[in-house]
Design a protein around this motif. Structure first.
Motif, PDB file in Angstrom:
ATOM      1  N   LEU A 155      14.124  13.279   2.447  1.00  0.00           N
ATOM      2  CA  LEU A 155      15.237  14.171   2.100  1.00  0.00           C
ATOM      3  C   LEU A 155      15.128  15.470   2.904  1.00  0.00           C
ATOM      4  O   LEU A 155      16.116  15.970   3.445  1.00  0.00           O
TER       5      LEU A 155
ATOM      6  N   GLY B  68       7.309  -2.508  -3.551  1.00  0.00           N
ATOM      7  CA  GLY B  68       8.374  -1.502  -3.506  1.00  0.00           C
ATOM      8  C   GLY B  68       9.765  -2.107  -3.466  1.00  0.00           C
ATOM      9  O   GLY B  68      10.015  -3.206  -3.986  1.00  0.00           O
TER      10      GLY B  68
ATOM     11  N   ALA C  95       2.069  -4.491   4.749  1.00  0.00           N
ATOM     12  CA  ALA C  95       2.840  -4.787   5.958  1.00  0.00           C
ATOM     13  C   ALA C  95       2.644  -3.717   7.023  1.00  0.00           C
ATOM     14  O   ALA C  95       2.850  -3.974   8.206  1.00  0.00           O
TER      15      ALA C  95
ATOM     16  N   GLU D 177       2.242  -8.932   6.739  1.00  0.00           N
ATOM     17  CA  GLU D 177       3.401  -8.932   5.840  1.00  0.00           C
ATOM     18  C   GLU D 177       3.412 -10.225   5.040  1.00  0.00           C
ATOM     19  O   GLU D 177       3.386 -11.319   5.627  1.00  0.00           O
ATOM     20  N   VAL D 178       3.415 -10.117   3.736  1.00  0.00           N
ATOM     21  CA  VAL D 178       3.450 -11.330   2.907  1.00  0.00           C
ATOM     22  C   VAL D 178       4.842 -11.953   3.019  1.00  0.00           C
ATOM     23  O   VAL D 178       5.856 -11.270   2.826  1.00  0.00           O
TER      24      VAL D 178
ATOM     25  N   SER E  86       6.360   8.595  -9.548  1.00  0.00           N
ATOM     26  CA  SER E  86       5.605   8.915 -10.770  1.00  0.00           C
ATOM     27  C   SER E  86       5.498   7.684 -11.661  1.00  0.00           C
ATOM     28  O   SER E  86       4.467   7.463 -12.306  1.00  0.00           O
TER      29      SER E  86
ATOM     30  N   ALA F 126       0.843  -1.206   0.000  1.00  0.00           N
ATOM     31  CA  ALA F 126       0.000   0.000   0.000  1.00  0.00           C
ATOM     32  C   ALA F 126       0.870   1.243   0.000  1.00  0.00           C
ATOM     33  O   ALA F 126       0.654   2.175   0.770  1.00  0.00           O
TER      34      ALA F 126
ATOM     35  N   PRO G 112       9.403  10.975  -0.371  1.00  0.00           N
ATOM     36  CA  PRO G 112      10.218  12.125  -0.783  1.00  0.00           C
ATOM     37  C   PRO G 112      10.524  13.077   0.380  1.00  0.00           C
ATOM     38  O   PRO G 112      11.539  13.781   0.364  1.00  0.00           O
TER      39      PRO G 112
ATOM     40  N   PHE H 200      19.531   8.722   3.967  1.00  0.00           N
ATOM     41  CA  PHE H 200      18.238   9.391   4.198  1.00  0.00           C
ATOM     42  C   PHE H 200      17.097   8.592   3.585  1.00  0.00           C
ATOM     43  O   PHE H 200      16.031   9.117   3.351  1.00  0.00           O
ATOM     44  N   TYR H 201      17.321   7.301   3.355  1.00  0.00           N
ATOM     45  CA  TYR H 201      16.283   6.488   2.720  1.00  0.00           C
ATOM     46  C   TYR H 201      15.367   5.791   3.730  1.00  0.00           C
ATOM     47  O   TYR H 201      14.434   5.102   3.335  1.00  0.00           O
TER      48      TYR H 201
ATOM     49  N   ASP I 115       8.329   0.060  -8.008  1.00  0.00           N
ATOM     50  CA  ASP I 115       9.748  -0.251  -7.841  1.00  0.00           C
ATOM     51  C   ASP I 115      10.086  -1.713  -8.114  1.00  0.00           C
ATOM     52  O   ASP I 115      11.207  -2.042  -8.498  1.00  0.00           O
TER      53      ASP I 115
END
Ligand SMILES: Cc1cc2nc3c(=O)[nH]c(=O)nc-3n(C[C@H](O)[C@H](O)[C@H](O)COP(=O)(O)OP(=O)(O)OC[C@H]3O[C@@H](n4cnc5c(N)ncnc54)[C@H](O)[C@@H]3O)c2cc1C
Length: 377
Positions: free
Chosen positions: A50, A109, A39, A80-81, A297, A8, A47, A127-128, A286
């Motif tokens: 950052l 993702g 999950a 969670e699968v 996007s 989701a 975003p 920063f991820y 992703d």
């Protein structure tokens, strides 16, 4: 008939809400149900990480309750699968429950895997993730000069993030009056500054204008925290005072475990977005193995295609839409300027000079994030 969407994030949420509208009569009559299995009960505006790292926003501003983002006609289950079993049309959750479907959309993702590079997890900032962004914010506050190395593993989501971070750091150091004491070095794994040639050329000119140094063909091999040195696979060693890394990524563990695709990337039909060799499984965002940017996007444009084709199939029709590789990425170049890159499988981007107008467009676009998940505008 059940459509099950696993994940989701931006892709899964937009797809579910679009299906709720396209299949309103069938949902009303109980002929189809759309179930989102995720999950986490919370939705993270990625975003914003950052800006969290740069001290420009708060953690609370980045999260919303996932239920509030979904149309009431969509069921949301939190689990969670841990395994996909396409032959039996089932997925299995960490709870031990098994869920059956008629059509499955995998929208799980990607995840960062800093542990793949010796020393990276222990010594590099990032920063991820929320935790990494908060740690980096603290480190930047305490930073008063020295060498900052920005380094990137591949593949990674948000193709513009390494450049944006570098531009925004340079802008921050100028604003704080410490720029003359900072040596900012950007490294990139291939022989230019970005995977997209036009963006690389644009960045080369921007870097030269701002005095940002760069090293190409730099694939992170290891980090030595004792000597504060980062080593590349190509044999270059660079000392740092502050190391900021975008680690390599992989797809969801469950995909790897279930043998759906190496490193968690699912082999995907480039136009129809179905899993290669399966007509009843779609892949979104992703987690595809497509040669397109892993970006919000991308997931948004792909969700439109999958929604249209699933709605058609529910009504007994065939696929009506195809994905053309469309991606749109803004690139922040300072606190008040930005540009953008729009491209698809056939057309490369042509980034323009950064402007205040584009910065305002980006700010506006980001403010609309939550409503755009619901389908507005
Ligand atoms: C710092 C940063 C900045 C970014 N900036 C931009 C930007 O400016 N523009 C842009 O377009 N993109 C940007 N991105 C990239 C963008 O956020 C991702 O590409 C996008 O979120 C991918 O969408 P997705 O739906 O494929 O996956 P995600 O949005 O990541 O969602 C995945 C979902 O799957 C769930 N999930 C994962 N594993 C499981 C499992 N096993 N079982 C059940 N559920 C699971 C997760 O909980 C999540 O809900 C940025 C990313 C980062 C980290």
């Amino acid at each position: 008939m059940r459509i099950m969407i696993v994940g989701a994030g931006i892709g899964g949420t937009i797809l579910a809400n679009r299906l709720a509208r396209l299949l309103a009569p069938e949902l009303q009559r109980g002929e189809v149900d759309v179930v989102v299995l995720s999950a986490s009960p919370r939705h993270l505006y990625q975003p914003g990480l950052l800006h969290l790292a740069l001290g420009q926003t708060t953690v609370d501003a980045l999260y919303r309750d996932q239920r509030t983002l979904l149309d009431p006609r969509i069921a949301l289950l939190i689990d969670e699968v841990v395994a996909f079993a396409p032959d039996s049309k089932q997925v299995r959750g960490a709870s031990g429950n098994a869920y059956s479907y008629d059509w499955l959309v995998i929208a799980t993702g990607s995840r960062v895997t800093p542990e793949e590079v010796p020393g990276l997890a222990e010594n590099a900032h990032g920063f991820y993730t929320e935790a990494a962004a908060l740690r980096l914010a603290q480190a930047l506050q305490a930073f008063d000069g020295g060498r900052v190395v920005v380094t990137t593993g591949v593949p990674h989501k948000c193709p513009m993030a390494p450049l944006e971070l570098t531009f925004l750091l340079q802008d921050l150091f100028v604003r704080r009056g410490i720029a003359p004491r900072v040596d900012l070095l950007y490294t990139y794994p291939i022989g230019r500054l970005h995977s997209i040639e036009a963006v690389a050329e644009w960045a080369r000119i921007e870097f030269a204008r701002r005095g940002v140094r760069s090293a190409t063909y730099f694939n992170i091999a290891s980090v030595d925290g004792a000597t504060r040195t980062v080593h590349s696979e190509e044999g270059l060693s660079v000392d740092y005072d502050l190391l900021i890394a975008i680690p390599p990524h992989r797809g969801a563990e469950a995909i790897e475990r279930s043998g759906l695709g190496p490193r968690g990337w699912v082999p995907t039909h480039r136009r129809l977005l179905s899993m290669q060799g399966r007509d009843d499984v779609f892949v979104l965002g992703d987690t595809t193995n497509l040669p397109v940017s892993k970006a919000g996007s991308t997931a948004r444009f792909q969700a439109e295609v999958i929604a249209a084709n699933l709605a058609s199939r529910v009504r007994g029709g065939g696929d009506t839409h195809g994905y053309d590789g469309k991606v749109l990425c803004f690139i922040e170049t300072s606190r008040d300027r930005a540009t953008y890159a729009a491209f698809n499988y056939a057309e490369p981007p042509r980034p323009h000079a950064p402007s205040r107008a584009m910065h305002m467009a980006k700010t506006f676009y980001h403010r609309l994030y939550w409503s755009s998940l619901r389908g507005f505008p």
